[in-house]
Write a protein that holds these residues in place. Structure first.
Motif, PDB file in Angstrom:
ATOM      1  N   ARG A 145      27.293 -22.711  -5.819  1.00 10.54           N
ATOM      2  CA  ARG A 145      26.060 -21.926  -5.972  1.00 10.54           C
ATOM      3  C   ARG A 145      24.943 -22.630  -5.191  1.00 10.54           C
ATOM      4  O   ARG A 145      24.291 -23.532  -5.709  1.00 10.54           O
ATOM      5  CB  ARG A 145      25.684 -21.766  -7.452  1.00 10.54           C
ATOM      6  CG  ARG A 145      26.722 -20.989  -8.239  1.00 10.54           C
ATOM      7  CD  ARG A 145      26.318 -20.757  -9.680  1.00 10.54           C
ATOM      8  NE  ARG A 145      27.387 -20.109 -10.427  1.00 10.54           N
ATOM      9  CZ  ARG A 145      27.618 -18.794 -10.453  1.00 10.54           C
ATOM     10  NH1 ARG A 145      26.801 -17.996  -9.787  1.00 10.54           N
ATOM     11  NH2 ARG A 145      28.624 -18.294 -11.140  1.00 10.54           N
ATOM     12  N   PRO A 146      24.729 -22.231  -3.948  1.00  6.19           N
ATOM     13  CA  PRO A 146      23.724 -22.897  -3.119  1.00  6.19           C
ATOM     14  C   PRO A 146      22.312 -22.636  -3.625  1.00  6.19           C
ATOM     15  O   PRO A 146      22.053 -21.645  -4.312  1.00  6.19           O
ATOM     16  CB  PRO A 146      23.946 -22.250  -1.745  1.00  6.19           C
ATOM     17  CG  PRO A 146      24.498 -20.896  -2.058  1.00  6.19           C
ATOM     18  CD  PRO A 146      25.364 -21.098  -3.262  1.00  6.19           C
ATOM     19  N   ALA A 147      21.438 -23.555  -3.275  1.00  2.00           N
ATOM     20  CA  ALA A 147      20.030 -23.412  -3.635  1.00  2.00           C
ATOM     21  C   ALA A 147      19.269 -22.726  -2.506  1.00  2.00           C
ATOM     22  O   ALA A 147      19.755 -22.630  -1.371  1.00  2.00           O
ATOM     23  CB  ALA A 147      19.432 -24.789  -3.923  1.00  2.00           C
ATOM     24  N   ASP A 148      18.099 -22.265  -2.811  1.00  2.88           N
ATOM     25  CA  ASP A 148      17.245 -21.673  -1.781  1.00  2.88           C
ATOM     26  C   ASP A 148      16.972 -22.717  -0.694  1.00  2.88           C
ATOM     27  O   ASP A 148      16.624 -23.860  -1.000  1.00  2.88           O
ATOM     28  CB  ASP A 148      15.918 -21.226  -2.401  1.00  2.88           C
ATOM     29  CG  ASP A 148      14.998 -20.587  -1.376  1.00  2.88           C
ATOM     30  OD1 ASP A 148      15.279 -19.448  -0.976  1.00  2.88           O
ATOM     31  OD2 ASP A 148      14.020 -21.261  -0.965  1.00  2.88           O
ATOM     32  N   GLY A 149      17.196 -22.332   0.554  1.00  4.50           N
ATOM     33  CA  GLY A 149      16.980 -23.255   1.662  1.00  4.50           C
ATOM     34  C   GLY A 149      18.225 -23.985   2.128  1.00  4.50           C
ATOM     35  O   GLY A 149      18.171 -24.738   3.098  1.00  4.50           O
ATOM     36  N   ASP A 150      19.348 -23.787   1.455  1.00  4.94           N
ATOM     37  CA  ASP A 150      20.591 -24.456   1.862  1.00  4.94           C
ATOM     38  C   ASP A 150      21.182 -23.817   3.115  1.00  4.94           C
ATOM     39  O   ASP A 150      20.956 -22.636   3.409  1.00  4.94           O
ATOM     40  CB  ASP A 150      21.623 -24.406   0.736  1.00  4.94           C
ATOM     41  CG  ASP A 150      21.369 -25.442  -0.338  1.00  4.94           C
ATOM     42  OD1 ASP A 150      20.447 -26.267  -0.159  1.00  4.94           O
ATOM     43  OD2 ASP A 150      22.088 -25.435  -1.358  1.00  4.94           O
ATOM     44  N   VAL A 151      21.966 -24.631   3.827  1.00  2.00           N
ATOM     45  CA  VAL A 151      22.699 -24.162   5.001  1.00  2.00           C
ATOM     46  C   VAL A 151      24.183 -24.411   4.740  1.00  2.00           C
ATOM     47  O   VAL A 151      24.584 -25.525   4.401  1.00  2.00           O
ATOM     48  CB  VAL A 151      22.265 -24.897   6.282  1.00  2.00           C
ATOM     49  CG1 VAL A 151      23.074 -24.400   7.482  1.00  2.00           C
ATOM     50  CG2 VAL A 151      20.777 -24.726   6.529  1.00  2.00           C
ATOM     51  N   GLN A 152      24.992 -23.379   4.897  1.00  2.00           N
ATOM     52  CA  GLN A 152      26.423 -23.498   4.693  1.00  2.00           C
ATOM     53  C   GLN A 152      27.163 -22.877   5.886  1.00  2.00           C
ATOM     54  O   GLN A 152      26.628 -22.029   6.587  1.00  2.00           O
ATOM     55  CB  GLN A 152      26.850 -22.822   3.387  1.00  2.00           C
ATOM     56  CG  GLN A 152      26.248 -23.488   2.158  1.00  2.00           C
ATOM     57  CD  GLN A 152      26.761 -22.907   0.860  1.00  2.00           C
ATOM     58  OE1 GLN A 152      26.884 -21.703   0.711  1.00  2.00           O
ATOM     59  NE2 GLN A 152      27.075 -23.783  -0.104  1.00  2.00           N
ATOM     60  N   VAL A 188      19.793 -13.356  -1.607  1.00  2.00           N
ATOM     61  CA  VAL A 188      20.586 -12.955  -2.777  1.00  2.00           C
ATOM     62  C   VAL A 188      19.907 -13.427  -4.054  1.00  2.00           C
ATOM     63  O   VAL A 188      18.898 -14.148  -4.022  1.00  2.00           O
ATOM     64  CB  VAL A 188      22.013 -13.547  -2.676  1.00  2.00           C
ATOM     65  CG1 VAL A 188      22.798 -12.885  -1.550  1.00  2.00           C
ATOM     66  CG2 VAL A 188      21.969 -15.063  -2.456  1.00  2.00           C
ATOM     67  N   SER A 189      20.490 -13.049  -5.192  1.00  2.00           N
ATOM     68  CA  SER A 189      19.920 -13.450  -6.473  1.00  2.00           C
ATOM     69  C   SER A 189      20.017 -14.964  -6.648  1.00  2.00           C
ATOM     70  O   SER A 189      20.893 -15.608  -6.060  1.00  2.00           O
ATOM     71  CB  SER A 189      20.657 -12.744  -7.615  1.00  2.00           C
ATOM     72  OG  SER A 189      22.012 -13.150  -7.654  1.00  2.00           O
ATOM     73  N   PRO A 190      19.140 -15.526  -7.458  1.00  2.00           N
ATOM     74  CA  PRO A 190      19.113 -16.990  -7.606  1.00  2.00           C
ATOM     75  C   PRO A 190      20.425 -17.602  -8.084  1.00  2.00           C
ATOM     76  O   PRO A 190      20.704 -18.773  -7.777  1.00  2.00           O
ATOM     77  CB  PRO A 190      18.001 -17.217  -8.632  1.00  2.00           C
ATOM     78  CG  PRO A 190      17.111 -16.021  -8.491  1.00  2.00           C
ATOM     79  CD  PRO A 190      18.028 -14.877  -8.196  1.00  2.00           C
TER      80      PRO A 190
END
Length: 246
Positions: free
Chosen positions: A69-76, A142-144
């Motif tokens: 579950r990535p956080a806001d601002g993550d890069v994957q 997407v949703s948090p």
């Protein structure tokens, strides 16, 4: 003239060398052939691997996309390639900066933004002469509580999964196949199973999640060879006993 009756230990001492000499060469050759041929045939698996961008570098993800579950601002990142395990897996290529990828997607309340890099690999990674699409980036809003798989689905449909929840295809690529094993010559050996971290497995697992750390023969095969050796030894023992009684 009375015949001297040999005791069991004495007979055993005479028979053991005969059993070993009769059975060991063939058995040793069989085991050696398996040990030598096994690692030489398998080069790796063709699958989508999953990555996290940490401190400016790509790190092989420790969770699969359906649980991360990535956080806001993550890069994957996702990369399609042939590799044996996480140690030699090919990393995503191209730009991987959040501010660049999500520049055109303004932040909104009640949602998070995840920057995704999707690398479809090279011609050498492709199967059956397929031409991989050019790598792309996308900003998923997407949703948090959304998972990485949900973020990917928001920007790169159609996705394809197999019955074991393996991510087989992103944006329709590849059209067929799913975590297939590839021989040292580049030919596909199987067309089933799960990829490692892309589908919840990790480390040096096969796509189906079973261990392939040493590349050697399976325990079942070793057990089968041992059974053959035991049966052959029993046959020699019985033949010698009949001769001694005669």
């Amino acid at each position: 003239m009375m015949r001297t009756r040999r005791t069991a230990p004495a007979v055993a001492r005479r028979l053991i060398p005969a059993v070993v000499s009769a059975v060991a060469p063939a058995a040793a050759l069989a085991v050696l052939a398996v040990l030598v041929a096994g690692p030489a045939q398998a080069a790796g698996y063709r699958y989508w691997s999953f990555w996290d961008r940490t401190d400016g570098t790509w790190q092989f993800a420790t969770q699969g996309p359906s649980s991360a579950r990535p956080a806001d601002g993550d890069v994957q990142g996702f990369r399609f390639a042939v590799s044996a395990d996480s140690q030699d897996a090919s990393k995503p290529r191209g730009a991987a900066d959040f501010d660049t990828i999500c520049a055109g997607t303004p932040a909104v309340d009640g949602a998070k933004r995840v920057a995704l890099v999707i690398d479809f690999g090279t011609l050498a990674d492709a199967s059956g002469g397929a031409k991989p699409p050019a790598e792309r980036t996308a900003c998923a809003q997407v949703s948090p509580d959304a998972t990485s798989a949900e973020a990917l689905a928001a920007v790169a449909k159609p996705l394809r999964y197999n019955s074991a929840a393996l991510l087989c295809s992103i944006a329709g690529y590849p059209r067929t196949g799913c975590g297939e094993q590839v021989s040292a010559t580049g030919a596909d050996r199987t067309d089933s199973g799960n990829s490692n971290n892309g589908t919840e497995a990790s480390g040096t697992s096969r796509p189906d999640g079973t261990s392939d750390a040493d590349g050697g023969p399976s325990a079942g095969l070793i057990g089968g060879l041992a059974a053959v050796i035991a049966l052959a030894g029993a046959g020699v023992w019985q033949a010698r006993r009949r001769r001694l009684r005669g």
